[in-house]
Scaffold this motif. Sequence first.
Motif, PDB file in Angstrom:
ATOM      1  N   TRP A  20       0.835  -1.205   0.000  1.00  0.00           N
ATOM      2  CA  TRP A  20       0.000   0.000   0.000  1.00  0.00           C
ATOM      3  C   TRP A  20       0.869   1.254   0.000  1.00  0.00           C
ATOM      4  O   TRP A  20       0.548   2.253  -0.653  1.00  0.00           O
ATOM      5  N   SER A  21       1.979   1.222   0.736  1.00  0.00           N
ATOM      6  CA  SER A  21       2.882   2.377   0.768  1.00  0.00           C
ATOM      7  C   SER A  21       3.494   2.623  -0.611  1.00  0.00           C
ATOM      8  O   SER A  21       3.583   3.771  -1.068  1.00  0.00           O
ATOM      9  N   CYS A  22       3.916   1.543  -1.262  1.00  0.00           N
ATOM     10  CA  CYS A  22       4.488   1.684  -2.610  1.00  0.00           C
ATOM     11  C   CYS A  22       3.451   2.183  -3.599  1.00  0.00           C
ATOM     12  O   CYS A  22       3.760   2.993  -4.481  1.00  0.00           O
ATOM     13  N   GLN A  23       2.217   1.724  -3.472  1.00  0.00           N
ATOM     14  CA  GLN A  23       1.162   2.180  -4.363  1.00  0.00           C
ATOM     15  C   GLN A  23       0.905   3.678  -4.162  1.00  0.00           C
ATOM     16  O   GLN A  23       0.752   4.428  -5.131  1.00  0.00           O
ATOM     17  N   ALA A  24       0.877   4.122  -2.908  1.00  0.00           N
ATOM     18  CA  ALA A  24       0.652   5.540  -2.636  1.00  0.00           C
ATOM     19  C   ALA A  24       1.803   6.381  -3.170  1.00  0.00           C
ATOM     20  O   ALA A  24       1.588   7.430  -3.793  1.00  0.00           O
ATOM     21  N   PHE A  25       3.035   5.920  -2.949  1.00  0.00           N
ATOM     22  CA  PHE A  25       4.201   6.656  -3.456  1.00  0.00           C
ATOM     23  C   PHE A  25       4.174   6.716  -4.981  1.00  0.00           C
ATOM     24  O   PHE A  25       4.443   7.765  -5.576  1.00  0.00           O
ATOM     25  N   GLY A  26       3.839   5.597  -5.625  1.00  0.00           N
ATOM     26  CA  GLY A  26       3.769   5.578  -7.082  1.00  0.00           C
ATOM     27  C   GLY A  26       2.700   6.497  -7.620  1.00  0.00           C
ATOM     28  O   GLY A  26       2.888   7.166  -8.643  1.00  0.00           O
ATOM     29  N   GLY A  27       1.559   6.546  -6.942  1.00  0.00           N
ATOM     30  CA  GLY A  27       0.497   7.459  -7.363  1.00  0.00           C
ATOM     31  C   GLY A  27       0.911   8.909  -7.268  1.00  0.00           C
ATOM     32  O   GLY A  27       0.647   9.709  -8.169  1.00  0.00           O
ATOM     33  N   LEU A  28       1.580   9.246  -6.162  1.00  0.00           N
ATOM     34  CA  LEU A  28       2.051  10.624  -6.004  1.00  0.00           C
ATOM     35  C   LEU A  28       3.130  10.973  -7.016  1.00  0.00           C
ATOM     36  O   LEU A  28       3.126  12.061  -7.605  1.00  0.00           O
ATOM     37  N   ALA A  29       4.064  10.050  -7.227  1.00  0.00           N
ATOM     38  CA  ALA A  29       5.149  10.309  -8.176  1.00  0.00           C
ATOM     39  C   ALA A  29       4.616  10.450  -9.598  1.00  0.00           C
ATOM     40  O   ALA A  29       5.056  11.326 -10.351  1.00  0.00           O
ATOM     41  N   GLY A  35       2.742  15.153 -16.296  1.00  0.00           N
ATOM     42  CA  GLY A  35       2.621  16.249 -17.260  1.00  0.00           C
ATOM     43  C   GLY A  35       3.918  16.543 -17.974  1.00  0.00           C
ATOM     44  O   GLY A  35       3.959  16.643 -19.204  1.00  0.00           O
ATOM     45  N   SER A  36       4.993  16.662 -17.227  1.00  0.00           N
ATOM     46  CA  SER A  36       6.278  16.973 -17.861  1.00  0.00           C
ATOM     47  C   SER A  36       6.793  15.796 -18.685  1.00  0.00           C
ATOM     48  O   SER A  36       7.441  15.991 -19.714  1.00  0.00           O
ATOM     49  N   LEU A  37       6.496  14.581 -18.238  1.00  0.00           N
ATOM     50  CA  LEU A  37       6.912  13.400 -18.996  1.00  0.00           C
ATOM     51  C   LEU A  37       6.156  13.321 -20.327  1.00  0.00           C
ATOM     52  O   LEU A  37       6.747  12.979 -21.358  1.00  0.00           O
ATOM     53  N   LEU A  38       4.872  13.641 -20.313  1.00  0.00           N
ATOM     54  CA  LEU A  38       4.101  13.661 -21.563  1.00  0.00           C
ATOM     55  C   LEU A  38       4.635  14.725 -22.516  1.00  0.00           C
ATOM     56  O   LEU A  38       4.709  14.491 -23.732  1.00  0.00           O
ATOM     57  N   ASP A  39       4.982  15.883 -21.979  1.00  0.00           N
ATOM     58  CA  ASP A  39       5.527  16.946 -22.834  1.00  0.00           C
ATOM     59  C   ASP A  39       6.869  16.539 -23.431  1.00  0.00           C
ATOM     60  O   ASP A  39       7.150  16.831 -24.586  1.00  0.00           O
ATOM     61  N   VAL A  46       5.223   7.165 -22.900  1.00  0.00           N
ATOM     62  CA  VAL A  46       4.725   7.210 -21.521  1.00  0.00           C
ATOM     63  C   VAL A  46       3.812   6.022 -21.264  1.00  0.00           C
ATOM     64  O   VAL A  46       3.874   5.388 -20.204  1.00  0.00           O
ATOM     65  N   PHE A  47       2.966   5.683 -22.231  1.00  0.00           N
ATOM     66  CA  PHE A  47       2.108   4.505 -22.090  1.00  0.00           C
ATOM     67  C   PHE A  47       2.953   3.242 -21.981  1.00  0.00           C
ATOM     68  O   PHE A  47       2.660   2.356 -21.183  1.00  0.00           O
ATOM     69  N   GLY A  48       4.005   3.137 -22.770  1.00  0.00           N
ATOM     70  CA  GLY A  48       4.892   1.978 -22.708  1.00  0.00           C
ATOM     71  C   GLY A  48       5.577   1.849 -21.361  1.00  0.00           C
ATOM     72  O   GLY A  48       5.687   0.752 -20.804  1.00  0.00           O
TER      73      GLY A  48
END
Length: 117
Positions: A20-29, A35-39, A46-48
């Motif tokens: 659960w901690s890793c999932q929360a960290f991944g969601g926040l990250a 946005g910047s990664l998509l740009d 990004v999908f890959g």
Amino acid sequence: GAGGGGDGTSGGGALQSLCWSCQAFGGLASAYASGSLLDALGPKPVFGITAVFPLIVVAAAAQLVEERRPGLLAGGPSSLGQAATAQAQLLWSAVSQRRVWLPAAFIFVWQATPSCE
């Protein structure tokens, strides 16, 4: 047990907490960097990258060692029926507690009411 508790369940609780901690960290990250990664890369890369993470979870899950327990069907259909009845009774005893059904009812009513969006 895995966590020293004797029954082997404390290690599972620690693993679940870590997940659960890793999932929360991944969601926040991902919310922070998406946005910047998509740009910078565009939607396909990004999908890959996003598609790789479930594969990592599958690889990690394949490394878990699980003890075999005697199957329910070893005793025939009557033992399966008894096991199902016992599980249903345990489930009902958990769900019928006020501390379980009251928050569940709140979440149900909250999600069932219309929102302003």
